[in-house]
Design a protein around this motif. Structure first.
Motif, PDB file in Angstrom:
ATOM      1  N   LYS A  12       0.831  -1.203   0.000  1.00 16.83           N
ATOM      2  CA  LYS A  12       0.000   0.000   0.000  1.00 16.83           C
ATOM      3  C   LYS A  12       0.870   1.260   0.000  1.00 16.83           C
ATOM      4  N   LEU A  13       0.327   2.329  -0.593  1.00 12.06           N
ATOM      5  CA  LEU A  13       1.056   3.587  -0.739  1.00 12.06           C
ATOM      6  C   LEU A  13       1.096   4.319   0.592  1.00 12.06           C
ATOM      7  N   ALA A  14       2.292   4.461   1.154  1.00  7.71           N
ATOM      8  CA  ALA A  14       2.452   5.020   2.498  1.00  7.71           C
ATOM      9  C   ALA A  14       3.010   6.432   2.509  1.00  7.71           C
ATOM     10  N   ALA A  15       3.827   6.796   1.527  1.00  2.75           N
ATOM     11  CA  ALA A  15       4.440   8.126   1.510  1.00  2.75           C
ATOM     12  C   ALA A  15       4.838   8.468   0.083  1.00  2.75           C
ATOM     13  N   ARG A  16       4.936   9.770  -0.188  1.00  3.63           N
ATOM     14  CA  ARG A  16       5.360  10.210  -1.518  1.00  3.63           C
ATOM     15  C   ARG A  16       6.042  11.563  -1.417  1.00  3.63           C
ATOM     16  N   ALA A  17       6.927  11.828  -2.360  1.00  5.70           N
ATOM     17  CA  ALA A  17       7.564  13.137  -2.516  1.00  5.70           C
ATOM     18  C   ALA A  17       7.764  13.358  -4.010  1.00  5.70           C
ATOM     19  N   MET A  18       7.239  14.461  -4.511  1.00  5.32           N
ATOM     20  CA  MET A  18       7.307  14.745  -5.944  1.00  5.32           C
ATOM     21  C   MET A  18       8.348  15.831  -6.214  1.00  5.32           C
ATOM     22  N   ARG A  19       9.573  15.511  -5.795  1.00  7.90           N
ATOM     23  CA  ARG A  19      10.717  16.398  -5.997  1.00  7.90           C
ATOM     24  C   ARG A  19      11.982  15.585  -5.755  1.00  7.90           C
ATOM     25  N   ALA A  20      13.118  16.157  -6.113  1.00 12.88           N
ATOM     26  CA  ALA A  20      14.397  15.510  -5.824  1.00 12.88           C
ATOM     27  C   ALA A  20      14.651  15.550  -4.320  1.00 12.88           C
ATOM     28  N   LEU A  21      15.225  14.474  -3.797  1.00 12.07           N
ATOM     29  CA  LEU A  21      15.388  14.318  -2.354  1.00 12.07           C
ATOM     30  C   LEU A  21      16.848  14.178  -1.957  1.00 12.07           C
ATOM     31  N   GLU A  22      17.151  14.692  -0.778  1.00 14.15           N
ATOM     32  CA  GLU A  22      18.424  14.414  -0.128  1.00 14.15           C
ATOM     33  C   GLU A  22      18.312  13.067   0.597  1.00 14.15           C
ATOM     34  N   ALA A  23      19.445  12.503   0.971  1.00 10.30           N
ATOM     35  CA  ALA A  23      19.425  11.196   1.643  1.00 10.30           C
ATOM     36  C   ALA A  23      18.586  11.250   2.915  1.00 10.30           C
ATOM     37  N   GLU A  24      18.688  12.323   3.670  1.00  9.87           N
ATOM     38  CA  GLU A  24      17.924  12.407   4.921  1.00  9.87           C
ATOM     39  C   GLU A  24      16.424  12.488   4.664  1.00  9.87           C
ATOM     40  N   ASP A  25      16.022  13.076   3.528  1.00 14.85           N
ATOM     41  CA  ASP A  25      14.602  13.123   3.181  1.00 14.85           C
ATOM     42  C   ASP A  25      14.074  11.721   2.880  1.00 14.85           C
ATOM     43  N   ILE A  26      14.874  10.943   2.163  1.00 12.62           N
ATOM     44  CA  ILE A  26      14.475   9.572   1.829  1.00 12.62           C
ATOM     45  C   ILE A  26      14.337   8.745   3.103  1.00 12.62           C
ATOM     46  N   GLU A  27      15.297   8.897   4.006  1.00 13.15           N
ATOM     47  CA  GLU A  27      15.227   8.163   5.271  1.00 13.15           C
ATOM     48  C   GLU A  27      14.014   8.588   6.088  1.00 13.15           C
ATOM     49  N   ALA A  28      13.673   9.879   6.056  1.00 12.36           N
ATOM     50  CA  ALA A  28      12.518  10.357   6.810  1.00 12.36           C
ATOM     51  C   ALA A  28      11.220   9.744   6.301  1.00 12.36           C
ATOM     52  N   MET A  29      11.157   9.434   5.017  1.00 14.90           N
ATOM     53  CA  MET A  29       9.992   8.759   4.453  1.00 14.90           C
ATOM     54  C   MET A  29       9.986   7.278   4.800  1.00 14.90           C
ATOM     55  N   LEU A  30      11.164   6.682   4.767  1.00 14.44           N
ATOM     56  CA  LEU A  30      11.296   5.239   4.889  1.00 14.44           C
ATOM     57  C   LEU A  30      11.172   4.733   6.323  1.00 14.44           C
ATOM     58  N   LYS A  31      11.843   5.383   7.256  1.00  9.37           N
ATOM     59  CA  LYS A  31      11.990   4.831   8.598  1.00  9.37           C
ATOM     60  C   LYS A  31      10.666   4.605   9.340  1.00  9.37           C
ATOM     61  N   PRO A  32       9.690   5.525   9.271  1.00  8.50           N
ATOM     62  CA  PRO A  32       8.433   5.256   9.978  1.00  8.50           C
ATOM     63  C   PRO A  32       7.696   4.038   9.419  1.00  8.50           C
ATOM     64  N   VAL A  33       7.763   3.838   8.110  1.00 10.15           N
ATOM     65  CA  VAL A  33       7.091   2.695   7.493  1.00 10.15           C
ATOM     66  C   VAL A  33       7.828   1.404   7.831  1.00 10.15           C
ATOM     67  N   LEU A  34       9.130   1.480   7.845  1.00 11.18           N
ATOM     68  CA  LEU A  34       9.942   0.309   8.193  1.00 11.18           C
ATOM     69  C   LEU A  34       9.704  -0.115   9.633  1.00 11.18           C
ATOM     70  N   ALA A  35       9.402   0.854  10.494  1.00 11.92           N
ATOM     71  CA  ALA A  35       9.191   0.546  11.905  1.00 11.92           C
ATOM     72  C   ALA A  35       7.838  -0.110  12.181  1.00 11.92           C
ATOM     73  N   GLU A  36       6.918  -0.059  11.217  1.00 10.07           N
ATOM     74  CA  GLU A  36       5.599  -0.647  11.395  1.00 10.07           C
ATOM     75  C   GLU A  36       5.680  -2.175  11.391  1.00 10.07           C
ATOM     76  N   GLN A  37       4.785  -2.792  12.109  1.00 12.21           N
ATOM     77  CA  GLN A  37       4.679  -4.244  12.093  1.00 12.21           C
ATOM     78  C   GLN A  37       3.837  -4.675  10.913  1.00 12.21           C
ATOM     79  N   LYS A  38       4.205  -5.799  10.308  1.00 15.62           N
ATOM     80  CA  LYS A  38       3.433  -6.322   9.176  1.00 15.62           C
ATOM     81  C   LYS A  38       2.067  -6.758   9.683  1.00 15.62           C
ATOM     82  N   SER A  39       1.032  -6.372   8.934  1.00 19.90           N
ATOM     83  CA  SER A  39      -0.332  -6.731   9.360  1.00 19.90           C
ATOM     84  C   SER A  39      -0.641  -8.193   9.042  1.00 19.90           C
TER      85      SER A  39
END
Length: 202
Positions: A175-202
């Motif tokens: 499922k679509l959890a986050a999006r950014a429609m611009r070029a990203l710095e590494a910290e921006d990518i991590e900010a999108m990724l880490k909360p989703v990675l921390a979730e438990q699989k349903s």
């Protein structure tokens, strides 16, 4: 006209038609508005990525095809992993700036249940995209989608085909959890990724 020339002309015409309709321009602009019930995304403030809370996310389409390296792949192959999906083109200057940042985060998280996948679009000659990957040291796979067929499978409003690069985070349930429609710095990518990675699989 040779048999080899005709398919190339058809591909060029398809790319041109898609570009004229929906894939015009290389933009690094962000989103607008406060939210979209249709997609589940709440638009981030101050340049923050848009996010969709668990339970309010839309299914990502099962995009599939052939990678730039000639391997068959589908998004569903990665079910159970968090997927970072990046839409890019070798002709796009913001994509060139962003590529090392994507690779850096991929290197950090690829052994933590994360998969990076690109969608290369509007490169009529795949050799240009392969050369881009080699120059930027990109090692994660990218689907070759010159006419935007896979991009147009996404739910209406979930992304803007004119905004390239675009990065999406897809949760373990596809499922679509986050999006950014611009070029990203590494910290921006991590900010999108880490909360989703921390979730438990349903």
């Amino acid at each position: 006209m040779s048999g080899t020339t005709r398919p190339r002309l058809r591909l060029a015409a398809a790319v041109a038609a898609a570009a004229a309709l929906v894939l015009t321009g290389c933009s690094s602009s962000g989103s607008s508005g406060s939210g979209d019930a249709q997609t589940g995304f709440i638009v981030g403030k101050g340049g923050a990525p848009d996010t969709a809370a668990a339970g309010h996310r839309k299914d990502a389409p099962d995009i599939s095809g052939t990678t730039l390296e000639g391997t068959k792949v589908a998004l569903s192959d990665y079910r159970g992993k968090v997927v970072v999906l990046n839409i890019w083109g070798s002709w796009c200057n913001p994509c060139r700036a962003e590529a090392p940042n994507l690779q850096s985060v991929w290197d950090t998280y690829k052994d933590q249940g994360v998969q990076f996948l690109g969608i290369n679009t509007r490169d009529i000659d795949p050799a240009n995209a392969v050369r881009f990957e080699q120059e930027k040291g990109v090692t994660f796979p990218s689907l070759y989608d010159p006419d935007g067929t896979q991009i147009l499978k996404f739910p209406k409003g979930s992304l803007n085909p004119q905004s390239i690069p675009t990065t999406l985070v897809i949760d373990r349930d596809g499922k679509l959890a986050a999006r950014a429609m611009r070029a990203l710095e590494a910290e921006d990518i991590e900010a999108m990724l880490k909360p989703v990675l921390a979730e438990q699989k349903s």
